[in-house]
Design an enzyme around this catalytic site. Structure first.
Site, PDB file in Angstrom:
ATOM      1  N   PRO A  89       0.815  -1.222   0.000  1.00 28.23           N
ATOM      2  CA  PRO A  89       0.000   0.000   0.000  1.00 28.23           C
ATOM      3  C   PRO A  89       0.849   1.272   0.000  1.00 28.23           C
ATOM      4  O   PRO A  89       0.343   2.354  -0.263  1.00 28.23           O
ATOM      5  CB  PRO A  89      -0.843  -0.111   1.280  1.00 28.23           C
ATOM      6  CG  PRO A  89      -0.384  -1.305   2.004  1.00 28.23           C
ATOM      7  CD  PRO A  89       0.552  -2.087   1.148  1.00 28.23           C
ATOM      8  N   ARG A 154      -3.471  -8.767 -20.722  1.00 25.97           N
ATOM      9  CA  ARG A 154      -4.312  -8.402 -21.868  1.00 25.97           C
ATOM     10  C   ARG A 154      -3.618  -7.471 -22.853  1.00 25.97           C
ATOM     11  O   ARG A 154      -4.118  -7.224 -23.942  1.00 25.97           O
ATOM     12  CB  ARG A 154      -5.685  -7.871 -21.444  1.00 25.97           C
ATOM     13  CG  ARG A 154      -5.743  -6.999 -20.281  1.00 25.97           C
ATOM     14  CD  ARG A 154      -7.131  -6.893 -19.648  1.00 25.97           C
ATOM     15  NE  ARG A 154      -8.237  -6.772 -20.598  1.00 25.97           N
ATOM     16  CZ  ARG A 154      -8.417  -5.756 -21.413  1.00 25.97           C
ATOM     17  NH1 ARG A 154      -7.595  -4.758 -21.407  1.00 25.97           N
ATOM     18  NH2 ARG A 154      -9.441  -5.739 -22.243  1.00 25.97           N
ATOM     19  N   ASP A 169     -10.321   0.275 -25.306  1.00 24.95           N
ATOM     20  CA  ASP A 169     -10.845   0.293 -23.945  1.00 24.95           C
ATOM     21  C   ASP A 169     -10.578   1.603 -23.215  1.00 24.95           C
ATOM     22  O   ASP A 169      -9.604   2.284 -23.492  1.00 24.95           O
ATOM     23  CB  ASP A 169     -10.222  -0.829 -23.119  1.00 24.95           C
ATOM     24  CG  ASP A 169     -10.856  -2.182 -23.378  1.00 24.95           C
ATOM     25  OD1 ASP A 169     -10.304  -3.175 -22.914  1.00 24.95           O
ATOM     26  OD2 ASP A 169     -11.906  -2.217 -24.040  1.00 24.95           O
TER      27      ASP A 169
HETATM   28 CL1  6GU Z   1      -0.437  -3.906  -3.130  1.00 23.01          CL
HETATM   29  N1  6GU Z   1      -1.202  -4.487  -0.665  1.00 23.01           N
HETATM   30  C1  6GU Z   1      -1.989  -4.327   0.399  1.00 23.01           C
HETATM   31  N2  6GU Z   1      -1.767  -5.073   1.483  1.00 23.01           N
HETATM   32  N3  6GU Z   1      -2.978  -3.445   0.460  1.00 23.01           N
HETATM   33  C2  6GU Z   1      -3.184  -2.721  -0.639  1.00 23.01           C
HETATM   34  C3  6GU Z   1      -2.414  -2.836  -1.801  1.00 23.01           C
HETATM   35  C4  6GU Z   1      -1.398  -3.742  -1.770  1.00 23.01           C
HETATM   36  N4  6GU Z   1      -2.861  -1.965  -2.710  1.00 23.01           N
HETATM   37  C5  6GU Z   1      -3.879  -1.346  -2.133  1.00 23.01           C
HETATM   38  N5  6GU Z   1      -4.082  -1.786  -0.884  1.00 23.01           N
END
Ligand code: 6GU
Length: 233
Positions: A89, A154, A169
């Site tokens: 994240p 894709r 798209d």
């Molecule tokens: Cl890549 N990992 C986690 N644990 N939470 C996330 C994420 C990744 N992307 C958004 N939230």
């Protein structure tokens, strides 16, 4: 393209890999996806991959002396090393532009985290491309890695039946509009009629209708896409 997925939960991926378009691409040799259970790189009898954070606090941290040797060994499994992508994240946000960038690689190593995260020295040593799929919290990087495999796949030439469909798209570079509304038979259902223009046989009018529909829809739902700045995404 070769994608190696490093995870503590390979089972999360297995069902996804046997999904139709992906399975077909793998069978046709357009894509190779390998799953590695990082726990194989745990060297103690308890298969420890994580530990309590220095300084205290909740959660567990993935250990540098497990993850780094794992990535380094998997790198030797092919002739050329892959670009290491860490799902976290804390990473930069995944957009179609990033997807296009990843799709141009010959090989990707997707490193999935769990628990509170990775020991910072894993990042310092491996210098991965840290990527997040959005501003919300997941239990781990596996679902995010599946999103990357899906979106990158894709764009590999030959994977989609209709080459053109990947280009037109929404969100492809050069297209900043949402897709227009679609209709098929029956013409009328519960008193709701498909737009007459689409049935008129006049291709010029149909194209105009679609263009207006895309603009109206984008303006109503995603005005941010119409900003000049949005084209940087
Ligand atoms: Cl890549 N990992 C986690 N644990 N939470 C996330 C994420 C990744 N992307 C958004 N939230």
């Amino acid at each position: 393209m070769r994608i190696d997925v490093l995870t503590l939960f390979p089972g999360i991926f297995e069902g996804y890999l046997s999904e139709s378009i992906l399975e077909d691409a793998i069978e046709r040799g357009l894509l190779e996806v390998n799953l590695y259970d990082m726990r194989q790189w745990a060297r103690d009898k308890h298969n420890t991959m994580d530990d309590r954070p220095f300084g205290g606090g909740p959660g567990m941290v993935l250990k540098v002396d497990r993850v780094v040797p794992c990535v380094e060994e998997v790198q030797t499994y092919a002739e050329r090393p892959g670009r290491v992508v860490m799902l976290t994240p804390q990473g930069r946000l995944l957009t179609q532009r990033v997807v296009e960038e990843l799709a141009s690689e010959e090989r990707l190593i997707l490193l999935c985290g769990r628990y509170e995260g990775f020991d910072q020295r894993i990042v310092d040593i491996l210098r991965p491309d840290e990527i997040s799929i959005g501003d919300y919290v997941l239990n781990g990087g596996e679902v995010a890695a599946a999103v990357i495999v899906d979106s990158v796949m894709r764009l590999i030439p030959g994977v989609l039946g209709d080459e053109a469909s990947a280009v037109v798209d929404s969100f492809s570079s050069g297209n900043r509009l949402l897709e227009e509304d679609q209709y098929t038979r029956p013409r009328e259902y519960r008193g709701l009629r498909a737009p007459e223009i689409l049935l008129s046989g006049d291709h010029g009018l149909v194209d105009k209708w679609r263009e207006i529909n895309r603009l109206e829809k984008t303006f109503a739902r995603r005005p941010d896409l119409l900003d000049d700045k949005a084209s940087d995404n």
